[in-house]
Scaffold this motif. Structure first.
Motif, short mmCIF file in Angstrom:
data_model
loop_
_atom_site.label_atom_id
_atom_site.label_comp_id
_atom_site.label_asym_id
_atom_site.label_seq_id
_atom_site.Cartn_x
_atom_site.Cartn_y
_atom_site.Cartn_z
N LEU A 74 28.88 0.44 37.87
CA LEU A 74 29.08 -0.99 37.62
C LEU A 74 30.23 -1.48 38.49
O LEU A 74 31.21 -0.77 38.68
CB LEU A 74 29.45 -1.23 36.16
N VAL A 75 30.09 -2.68 39.02
CA VAL A 75 31.20 -3.28 39.76
C VAL A 75 31.52 -4.60 39.08
O VAL A 75 30.69 -5.50 39.03
CB VAL A 75 30.83 -3.52 41.24
N ASP A 76 32.72 -4.69 38.50
CA ASP A 76 33.11 -5.92 37.80
C ASP A 76 33.87 -6.80 38.79
O ASP A 76 34.97 -6.45 39.22
CB ASP A 76 33.98 -5.58 36.58
N LEU A 77 33.28 -7.92 39.14
CA LEU A 77 33.94 -8.83 40.09
C LEU A 77 34.39 -10.12 39.42
O LEU A 77 34.75 -11.07 40.10
CB LEU A 77 32.98 -9.16 41.25
N ASP A 78 34.34 -10.16 38.10
CA ASP A 78 34.79 -11.35 37.39
C ASP A 78 36.24 -11.14 36.96
O ASP A 78 36.52 -10.20 36.21
CB ASP A 78 33.90 -11.58 36.17
N PRO A 79 37.18 -11.98 37.44
CA PRO A 79 38.58 -11.80 37.06
C PRO A 79 38.78 -11.78 35.53
O PRO A 79 39.77 -11.26 35.05
CB PRO A 79 39.29 -13.02 37.66
N GLN A 80 37.81 -12.31 34.79
CA GLN A 80 37.94 -12.27 33.33
C GLN A 80 37.71 -10.87 32.77
O GLN A 80 38.04 -10.61 31.61
CB GLN A 80 36.95 -13.24 32.70
N ALA A 81 37.10 -10.01 33.58
CA ALA A 81 37.00 -8.57 33.26
C ALA A 81 36.32 -8.22 31.93
O ALA A 81 36.63 -7.20 31.33
CB ALA A 81 38.40 -7.93 33.33
N SER A 82 35.38 -9.04 31.49
CA SER A 82 34.71 -8.72 30.21
C SER A 82 33.89 -7.44 30.32
O SER A 82 33.81 -6.68 29.36
CB SER A 82 33.77 -9.83 29.77
N LEU A 83 33.28 -7.21 31.48
CA LEU A 83 32.46 -6.00 31.63
C LEU A 83 33.35 -4.76 31.55
O LEU A 83 32.99 -3.76 30.93
CB LEU A 83 31.73 -6.04 32.98
N THR A 84 34.53 -4.86 32.16
CA THR A 84 35.47 -3.75 32.13
C THR A 84 35.84 -3.43 30.68
O THR A 84 35.90 -2.27 30.27
CB THR A 84 36.73 -4.11 32.95
N GLU A 85 36.09 -4.49 29.90
CA GLU A 85 36.41 -4.30 28.48
C GLU A 85 35.23 -3.67 27.74
O GLU A 85 35.43 -2.77 26.92
CB GLU A 85 36.72 -5.66 27.83
N LEU A 86 34.02 -4.15 28.03
CA LEU A 86 32.83 -3.58 27.37
C LEU A 86 32.70 -2.09 27.65
O LEU A 86 32.13 -1.35 26.86
CB LEU A 86 31.56 -4.29 27.87
N CYS A 87 33.21 -1.68 28.82
CA CYS A 87 33.14 -0.27 29.18
C CYS A 87 34.27 0.54 28.55
O CYS A 87 34.48 1.70 28.90
CB CYS A 87 33.16 -0.09 30.69
N GLY A 88 35.02 -0.09 27.67
CA GLY A 88 36.03 0.63 26.92
C GLY A 88 37.38 0.73 27.61
O GLY A 88 38.27 1.43 27.12
N LEU A 89 37.55 0.06 28.76
CA LEU A 89 38.86 0.10 29.41
C LEU A 89 39.71 -1.04 28.86
O LEU A 89 39.20 -2.12 28.53
CB LEU A 89 38.71 -0.04 30.93
N TYR A 90 40.99 -0.79 28.78
CA TYR A 90 41.90 -1.75 28.19
C TYR A 90 42.54 -2.51 29.36
O TYR A 90 43.52 -2.06 29.94
CB TYR A 90 42.94 -0.96 27.40
N VAL A 91 41.95 -3.66 29.68
CA VAL A 91 42.28 -4.31 30.95
C VAL A 91 43.77 -4.61 31.08
O VAL A 91 44.40 -4.21 32.07
CB VAL A 91 41.45 -5.59 31.14
N GLU A 92 44.35 -5.29 30.07
CA GLU A 92 45.74 -5.70 30.23
C GLU A 92 46.69 -4.51 30.39
O GLU A 92 47.68 -4.59 31.07
CB GLU A 92 46.19 -6.55 29.05
N GLU A 93 46.36 -3.41 29.73
CA GLU A 93 47.27 -2.28 29.75
C GLU A 93 46.96 -1.28 30.87
O GLU A 93 47.86 -0.77 31.52
CB GLU A 93 47.20 -1.56 28.41
#
Ligand SMILES: Nc1ncnc2c1ncn2[C@@H]1O[C@H](COP(=O)(O)OP(=O)(O)O)[C@@H](O)[C@H]1O
Ligand SMILES: [Mg+2]
Length: 401
Positions: free
Chosen positions: A146-165
């Motif tokens: 997966l490549v998340d190109l949305d600065p809102q990073a919802s896909l990254t969060e869905l993948c269980g990564l904790y974006v802010e941290e």
């Protein structure tokens, strides 16, 4: 009686105060997150029963039992403390599917496919579609990036990564865009879901919208739409699919994603404003693309599909009318499967999850299968299209010998 005079309250806000306010919000948000999310690892993949495993392999449960005895090298699953139900892990299931489902493997040497999921409109289910499609494809034995190109990073969060941290600019595509990295390997993260990796996003992706045009100003011949493509091409040997989730705008990043992809899925909610916005997307994109200097004239998309999504089939809905416009406008591009609006998606039970994450569904089975069946169908449709292409490429290669 006279109303009491309310003293004038000065509610004006300086930028400095706005900054303080935003810092306060972040603190509150972090506390909320801690409450909402389980501690690390934040997510875990579901387990599957023999029947579910059989369904994914396209075989009866009895055949699963038979194969378990006959082929000891197949993953045997486990029994949890005292339970009489044999359970299979996700990697077990993927191994079974690869060996027993009869789904054609991507021929060695044939590059994987890059599919962009795009639409101008926020809330058009891009991220939900990307994540579900990715998981569904891995359940067909595929390896997916997966490549998340949305600065809102919802896909990254869905993948269980904790974006802010956990995610900094250095973990995203940005160092590659800046030219500080020569390939994208540094940005690939594995996830809780086996055979599903992600290049995460963070707010700092917005930086691309400044750096790319400034490079073009210095060098008008710079192929600003080709940067991501250069990074993704080598990865096509390692993954069957690279799925790109994009921001709801025709940003430089989205243009890069569009030009690197060889197929596109546009999820479209059949509502009038969404339809209008989709038309604007094509107008703008074609206007831009036809003016790129140095564009490869052989660039083609294997397919562009419109996926009707979040479809509301209740009697008061305007979906049937808008659907007829969409069918008129997009014709054969419209996929023969649609995703209904569902109380299951985005429900509390599925917070930060997709329908494929469900291990124990507490709602009715009908509710789950009403939304899961169309996603299974979507994954099969897309996968089958590429299997035809892969078979073709093998035939052509043989013909050339
Ligand atoms: N089939 C569906 N039924 C109901 N809600 C949905 C469905 N698909 C997605 N949603 C919800 O719609 C919202 C927007 O979806 P999302 O995938 O984030 O869209 P986008 O990425 O295009 O902004 C989310 O809250 C999501 O949970
Ligand atoms: Mg999104």
């Amino acid at each position: 009686m006279q109303k009491p005079i309310v003293p004038f309250a000065d509610r004006s806000i300086s930028l400095q105060e706005l900054g303080n306010f935003s810092s306060r919000l972040t603190v509150i948000m972090e506390e909320l997150r801690e409450q909402m999310l389980a501690p690390h690892p934040r997510k875990s993949a579901p387990e599957y029963t023999s029947s579910q495993l059989g369904a994914l392999c396209g075989i009866e449960r009895a055949k699963v039992n038979y194969l378990l005895q006959k082929k000891e090298f197949l993953p045997q699953g486990i029994y949890h403390g005292g339970s009489r139900t044999r359970m299979f892990s996700l990697p077990d299931v993927q191994e079974w599917v690869r060996q027993e489902s009869g789904i054609v493997h991507r021929p060695e040497g044939t590059p994987g496919e890059i599919v962009i999921i795009a639409n101008f409109k926020g809330g058009s289910t891009k991220t939900t579609t990307t994540a579900s499609l990715a998981q569904g494809l891995t359940l067909r034995g595929r390896k997916v990036l997966l490549v998340d190109l949305d600065p809102q990073a919802s896909l990254t969060e869905l993948c269980g990564l904790y974006v802010e941290e956990d995610i900094n600019e250095a973990d995203t595509v940005m160092p590659f865009i800046y030219g500080d990295e020569t390939n994208l390997d540094y940005a690939i993260n594995s996830t809780y879901w086996s055979n599903l990796d992600i290049i995460p996003a963070a707010t700092s992706l917005f930086g691309a919208e400044f750096i790319i045009p400034s490079t073009v100003t210095q060098d008008p011949k710079f192929k600003f739409w080709d940067i991501l493509n250069k990074g993704l091409q080598p990865l096509r040997q390692r993954y069957d699919y690279i799925l790109i989730d994009t921001a709801p705008s025709l940003s430089y990043m989205t243009i890069n994603a569009l030009m690197s992809a060889n197929a596109m899925i546009m999820p479209l909610v059949p509502e009038s404003l969404d339809f209008v916005s989709s038309v604007q997307f094509w107008n703008l994109f074609s206007e831009l693309a036809l003016n790129f200097t140095g564009l490869d004239p052989t660039k083609r998309f294997d397919f562009i599909n419109v996926l009707l999504s979040k479809v509301d089939n209740s009697s008061s809905s305007s979906a049937p009318v808008v659907r007829s416009w969409i069918e008129r406008a997009y014709g054969e591009w419209v996929l023969p499967v649609e995703i209904p609006i569902s109380s299951a998606v985005g429900s509390e039970a599925l917070e930060f999850s997709t329908i494929y994450d469900v291990s124990k569904w507490t709602g009715s089975n009908r509710t789950l299968s009403r939304i899961r069946d169309p996603f299974d169908h979507l994954c099969k449709l897309i996968d089958d299209k590429f299997v035809v292409k892969w078979n073709q490429s093998v035939t052509n290669a043989k013909g050339a010998v």
